[in-house]
Design an enzyme around this catalytic site. Structure first.
Site, PDB file in Angstrom:
ATOM      1  N   ASP A  27       0.834  -1.201   0.000  1.00 24.06           N
ATOM      2  CA  ASP A  27       0.000   0.000   0.000  1.00 24.06           C
ATOM      3  C   ASP A  27       0.872   1.255   0.000  1.00 24.06           C
ATOM      4  OD1 ASP A  27      -2.546  -1.152  -0.028  1.00 24.06           O
ATOM      5  OD2 ASP A  27      -2.517  -1.486   2.138  1.00 24.06           O
ATOM      6  N   ASP A  46      -9.876  -5.498  -0.265  1.00 22.59           N
ATOM      7  CA  ASP A  46      -8.806  -4.958   0.579  1.00 22.59           C
ATOM      8  C   ASP A  46      -9.418  -4.201   1.754  1.00 22.59           C
ATOM      9  OD1 ASP A  46      -6.401  -3.915   1.499  1.00 22.59           O
ATOM     10  OD2 ASP A  46      -5.986  -2.721  -0.287  1.00 22.59           O
TER      11      ASP A  46
HETATM   12 ZN    ZN Z   1      -4.199  -2.030  -0.581  1.00 16.57          ZN
END
Ligand code: ZN
Length: 197
Positions: free
Chosen positions: A13, A153
């Site tokens: 991320d 996610d």
């Molecule tokens: Zn992610």
């Protein structure tokens, strides 16, 4: 640990402190992960103007590059740029962004990432409306006979993994539930459905 686990990809991320209210890390860390990893790198750009950094993340070792629908004015062009660099192209939707906005571009996308929490921080609670979005996306992909993968996610854990797969999810992203577990390798095996086989 991930190399000897049943994980298929490593999801990274990237947060810029502008698109999301937090800063994580950039391409230098991705490059270091690439050196240690046997797995494909699934890079999720939670940044504004992602089109400026496509080749940077390719050079850092990204195999899959996902941009946010909300961050792209010229999404179609950005998707083509990602593919031209030899990566798989993903598009992510924030919780408030409807699946129907992808109708005209679903054929061009390798993966749709449904955010099941608001992006920016780990360890948040799963938003239940995500199931509805998964069903809508699944229907859209089937109707258009596309091969797009569905990835989820945020808030994924051993309690909801099987339900998500049943709903049509192909790729589960798990952060907190794996890394705060006392047995991460075992938790990954449970997420992969190893206990039910
Ligand atoms: Zn992610």
């Amino acid at each position: 640990m991930l190399n000897r686990s049943q994980a298929d990809w490593i999801h990274l991320d990237i947060m810029d402190g502008v698109f999301v209210p937090n800063i994580s890390f950039g391409p230098m860390v991705v490059e270091r992960v690439k050196k240690s990893s046997l797995l494909p790198l699934d890079v999720h750009l939670m940044i504004v103007q992602p089109e400026k950094y496509i080749s940077t993340f390719r050079l850092a070792g990204a195999d899959i590059l996902t941009v946010h629908y909300e961050a792209c004015t010229h999404l179609h062009r950005t998707i083509q740029q990602i593919k031209a660099e030899g990566m798989k192209a993903g598009v992510s939707l924030n919780p408030h962004t409807p699946v129907s906005l992808l109708e005209d571009i679903i054929h061009d996308i390798d993966l749709v990432l449904i955010m099941s929490v608001n992006p920016g921080f780990g360890g948040q609670k799963f938003i239940e409306n995500s199931y509805l979005k998964i069903h809508q996306l699944s229907r859209l992909i089937n109707d258009r006979q596309s091969r797009t993968l569905i990835e989820v996610d945020g808030g994924v854990d051993t309690n909801n993994a099987a339900k998500l797969v049943d709903a049509g999810v192909n790729v589960l992203v798990a952060g907190n539930s794996v890394f705060s577990s006392t047995d991460p390798v075992g938790t990954i095996a449970i997420l992969k459905g190893e206990n039910s086989r």
